[in-house]
Design an enzyme around this catalytic site. Sequence first.
Site, mmCIF file in Angstrom:
data_model
loop_
_atom_site.group_PDB
_atom_site.id
_atom_site.type_symbol
_atom_site.label_atom_id
_atom_site.label_comp_id
_atom_site.label_asym_id
_atom_site.label_seq_id
_atom_site.Cartn_x
_atom_site.Cartn_y
_atom_site.Cartn_z
ATOM 1 C CG ASP A 118 55.068 37.065 9.175
ATOM 2 O OD1 ASP A 118 56.219 37.565 9.073
ATOM 3 O OD2 ASP A 118 54.072 37.636 8.693
ATOM 4 C CE LYS A 149 57.432 34.150 0.350
ATOM 5 N NZ LYS A 149 56.615 35.122 -0.410
ATOM 6 C CG PHE A 170 51.817 36.535 -1.286
ATOM 7 C CD1 PHE A 170 52.801 37.415 -0.875
ATOM 8 C CD2 PHE A 170 50.562 36.607 -0.696
ATOM 9 C CE1 PHE A 170 52.551 38.361 0.113
ATOM 10 C CE2 PHE A 170 50.299 37.559 0.290
ATOM 11 C CZ PHE A 170 51.297 38.431 0.685
ATOM 12 C CB VAL A 171 52.134 31.402 1.936
ATOM 13 C CG1 VAL A 171 52.731 30.431 0.932
ATOM 14 C CG2 VAL A 171 53.238 32.053 2.775
HETATM 15 P P1 IMP Z 1 60.779 41.098 3.896
HETATM 16 O O1 IMP Z 1 61.148 42.426 4.478
HETATM 17 O O2 IMP Z 1 60.731 41.148 2.390
HETATM 18 O O3 IMP Z 1 61.630 39.952 4.391
HETATM 19 O O4 IMP Z 1 59.289 40.815 4.243
HETATM 20 C C1 IMP Z 1 58.864 40.574 5.469
HETATM 21 C C2 IMP Z 1 57.374 40.812 5.582
HETATM 22 O O5 IMP Z 1 56.691 40.783 4.313
HETATM 23 C C3 IMP Z 1 56.776 39.697 6.391
HETATM 24 O O6 IMP Z 1 56.835 39.979 7.777
HETATM 25 C C4 IMP Z 1 55.379 39.637 5.859
HETATM 26 O O7 IMP Z 1 54.567 40.561 6.538
HETATM 27 C C5 IMP Z 1 55.480 40.080 4.420
HETATM 28 N N1 IMP Z 1 55.485 38.914 3.528
HETATM 29 C C6 IMP Z 1 56.510 38.469 2.792
HETATM 30 N N2 IMP Z 1 56.168 37.374 2.092
HETATM 31 C C7 IMP Z 1 54.888 37.113 2.418
HETATM 32 C C8 IMP Z 1 53.944 36.094 2.024
HETATM 33 O O8 IMP Z 1 54.217 35.170 1.245
HETATM 34 N N3 IMP Z 1 52.716 36.183 2.586
HETATM 35 C C9 IMP Z 1 52.340 37.149 3.456
HETATM 36 N N4 IMP Z 1 53.189 38.121 3.849
HETATM 37 C C10 IMP Z 1 54.442 38.103 3.333
HETATM 38 MG MG MG Z 2 53.636 41.122 7.901
#
Ligand code: IMP
Ligand code: MG
Length: 197
Positions: A118, A149, A170-171
């Site tokens: 996502d 992001k 945050f979306v």
């Molecule tokens: P990462 O490991 O920090 O890259 O985060 C990945 C996971 O964090 C994603 O698969 C989402 O489940 C969650 N996540 C990160 N940013 C957002 C957001 O803006 N909205 C909702 N979920 C998010």
């Molecule tokens: Mg997730």
Amino acid sequence: MKINGSRILVVNKDKGCGKMLNDIQEVLITQEQLQAKVQELGKRISQDYSGKELLMVCILKGAVVFYADLVRQISIPVFMDFMAVSSYGDATRSSGAVMIIKDLDQTIAGKHVLIVEDIVDTGLTLKYLVENLKARNPLSIKICTLLDKPERRVTDVKVDYNGFTIPDAFVVGYGLDYAEAYRHLPYVCVLKPEIYE
Ligand code: IMP
Ligand code: MG
């Protein structure tokens, strides 16, 4: 009813949707924009993997809506599998430690694997996933994400297909949640700040 040009088709207040719609500050990506992007990505992926057999791996739960739309835009033979991971951390920040809650049903040795996510935020979840899946000897492994992001990245992740680059907000919606809510919204939006307080 219109919010920033995006029409909301079904509002069922009895099921709490009315309350959820009141929580929205701004629609960032409309249904029309999502649909056009998914078509474009599906076309590119189909061309790039032409003549190959592709295994598309959906990372549950956030990618499920994007994935379901994307696979229907693929015009080559495609196989589907699902993985559920959870990153330790609070509701809006990931800690980098990842736990596999549901693993793939099949082996991926000798297969072309495309991970469908996502959002890439810090990149920690995908870094872990790619390393984990690489160790299983796939023929190739690439990443497709709906949202990126880049401002929040703490580790190097090579994104092969990206839908939209978004600012550090945050979306929710189109699969993405806040505390498991809002996944069913058909667009990507930003919630009112008081929701997180
Ligand atoms: P990462 O490991 O920090 O890259 O985060 C990945 C996971 O964090 C994603 O698969 C989402 O489940 C969650 N996540 C990160 N940013 C957002 C957001 O803006 N909205 C909702 N979920 C998010
Ligand atoms: Mg997730």
